[in-house]
Every structure is written in C-alpha cells, then in structure tokens.
Scaffold this active site. Sequence first.
Site, PDB file in Angstrom:
ATOM      1  N   GLU A 110       0.157  -2.679   3.272  1.00  0.00           N
ATOM      2  CA  GLU A 110       0.413  -2.215   1.906  1.00  0.00           C
ATOM      3  C   GLU A 110      -0.565  -2.902   0.935  1.00  0.00           C
ATOM      4  O   GLU A 110      -1.093  -2.275   0.026  1.00  0.00           O
ATOM      5  CB  GLU A 110       1.860  -2.523   1.539  1.00  0.00           C
ATOM      6  CG  GLU A 110       2.317  -1.735   0.345  1.00  0.00           C
ATOM      7  CD  GLU A 110       3.795  -1.904   0.084  1.00  0.00           C
ATOM      8  OE1 GLU A 110       4.507  -2.375   0.999  1.00  0.00           O
ATOM      9  OE2 GLU A 110       4.218  -1.588  -1.033  1.00  0.00           O
ATOM     10  N   ARG A 159       7.008  -8.882  18.976  1.00  0.00           N
ATOM     11  CA  ARG A 159       8.197  -8.355  19.674  1.00  0.00           C
ATOM     12  C   ARG A 159       7.798  -7.343  20.740  1.00  0.00           C
ATOM     13  O   ARG A 159       8.543  -7.127  21.704  1.00  0.00           O
ATOM     14  CB  ARG A 159       9.184  -7.773  18.660  1.00  0.00           C
ATOM     15  CG  ARG A 159       9.822  -8.856  17.786  1.00  0.00           C
ATOM     16  CD  ARG A 159      10.672  -8.258  16.680  1.00  0.00           C
ATOM     17  NE  ARG A 159       9.892  -7.515  15.714  1.00  0.00           N
ATOM     18  CZ  ARG A 159       9.339  -8.042  14.605  1.00  0.00           C
ATOM     19  NH1 ARG A 159       9.496  -9.305  14.320  1.00  0.00           N
ATOM     20  NH2 ARG A 159       8.638  -7.278  13.790  1.00  0.00           N
TER      21      ARG A 159
HETATM   22  P1  AMP Z   1       3.708   0.057  11.051  1.00  0.00           P
HETATM   23  O1  AMP Z   1       2.321  -0.434  11.338  1.00  0.00           O
HETATM   24  O2  AMP Z   1       3.928   0.410   9.604  1.00  0.00           O
HETATM   25  O3  AMP Z   1       4.124   1.179  11.988  1.00  0.00           O
HETATM   26  O4  AMP Z   1       4.691  -1.175  11.295  1.00  0.00           O
HETATM   27  C1  AMP Z   1       5.076  -1.516  12.599  1.00  0.00           C
HETATM   28  C2  AMP Z   1       5.094  -2.997  12.817  1.00  0.00           C
HETATM   29  O5  AMP Z   1       5.700  -3.695  11.734  1.00  0.00           O
HETATM   30  C3  AMP Z   1       5.894  -3.325  14.060  1.00  0.00           C
HETATM   31  O6  AMP Z   1       5.212  -4.353  14.782  1.00  0.00           O
HETATM   32  C4  AMP Z   1       7.240  -3.765  13.534  1.00  0.00           C
HETATM   33  O7  AMP Z   1       7.725  -4.860  14.275  1.00  0.00           O
HETATM   34  C5  AMP Z   1       7.016  -4.142  12.080  1.00  0.00           C
HETATM   35  N1  AMP Z   1       7.947  -3.466  11.146  1.00  0.00           N
HETATM   36  C6  AMP Z   1       7.610  -2.553  10.203  1.00  0.00           C
HETATM   37  N2  AMP Z   1       8.671  -2.157   9.499  1.00  0.00           N
HETATM   38  C7  AMP Z   1       9.738  -2.819  10.002  1.00  0.00           C
HETATM   39  C8  AMP Z   1      11.158  -2.811   9.723  1.00  0.00           C
HETATM   40  N3  AMP Z   1      11.702  -2.035   8.760  1.00  0.00           N
HETATM   41  N4  AMP Z   1      11.953  -3.614  10.466  1.00  0.00           N
HETATM   42  C9  AMP Z   1      11.425  -4.382  11.435  1.00  0.00           C
HETATM   43  N5  AMP Z   1      10.122  -4.437  11.758  1.00  0.00           N
HETATM   44  C10 AMP Z   1       9.266  -3.656  11.053  1.00  0.00           C
END
Ligand code: AMP
Length: 176
Positions: free
Chosen positions: A96, A59
Amino acid sequence: MRDLAETIRTIPDYPKPGILFRDVTTLMGDPLAFEQAVDEMAAPWRETVVDQVIGIEARGFVLGGALAMALKAGFTPVRKPGKLPFDTISEDYELEYGTDALHMHVDAITEGTRVLIVDDLIATGGTALAAVRLARRANARIVGASFLVDLPELGGAEHVRNENITVNALLSFAGH
Ligand code: AMP
C-alpha cells in the site's frame, strides 16, 4: 471434522485500522484442525505431479512444508530480502505504501520443475504474483497455487487465475 473457519482467530484493526487480520496460528495450534487443513489443501493436487512446493515467508513455510511432505515434493522457500544465504533472484511487489521484494535461491528451481505455490492467505495477490514471476524466471511449470484463506473482495485469486494458473483456497472470508 472441524469447521476450519472457526479455528482461525480474527483480530480487528491489526496491523492497522480497518484490517481484519486472519490469524492462522490458532488453526496451526489445533492438531486436528492443522491436519485437516493440510489434508484438504493437498487433496486437489494428489493426482498431479508436484516436484517442489514454493512456500512464501513466513506462514507459507508452515503450510508449504507440511504440503510438500503430503505431496512427496521438495520445499523451496521464497523469502524477504537479506534472509537467504546463497545467490538469489528477486522480484519487487507493491505494498500500500512503497514496495517490498521476494527472493529465491538462484539454483532452487530448474527448468521444467513442476511447482505449487503456497501461502496462508491471498488478499490483493501482490505477494503470490511476485512468487509466480520468480517461478517463471526459473522456467518452472506452475501447476497451481494453494491458499488456506482467500479474501475474494481484494481480487488476488482472480489475478492469479488470469495468469492461467489454477488456484485453490479452502476458505473465503468477506472483507479485507
Ligand atoms: P497480498 O499480497 O495482498 O495478497 O497479501 C498476502 C500476504 O499478506 C500473505 O502473506 C498474508 O499472510 C498477508 N495478509 C494480507 N492480508 C491479510 C489479512 N487480512 N490477514 C492475515 N494476513 C494477511
């Protein structure tokens, strides 16, 4: 002007129980909301020279491509393993359960290139920080990081700010 938060669909328990998935495809499918989101994401960087927008699969490609046009910058994709056709550099990041990696073409960013890192959402920051490490290995100058949505309870934006990077997000949602 739209309330952009209302154009994002929330899907509980996707992709697994306890996660509130923020589905930005509904924002992107609304022409006025999409235009407004790109305008508002571009606004803080309009007085800054940005040479390349680094967009994170998938995205982050949609928003990053539009932002690159708005800021008259080029676009550099950062992708999951096995997707980019030329030689790459890669950085692992924690999920995770287990790890994943992001790749960038080895010649996409040259020393001193001013880059803006873009994704739709920042949660724990693991993904964005992997993109930061890729940009730094290429000796880029990171001018900032831009997200449509921040989940501040997960602390990712703070981690990126702790790297001395300016972070901008249009919307904040509580929870995971
Ligand atoms: P992070 O690495 O934990 O910051 O996760 C970010 C990535 O995971 C991004 O590319 C987001 O598109 C996706 N992502 C993580 N959590 C969500 C959520 N609650 N809703 C939508 N996309 C998420």
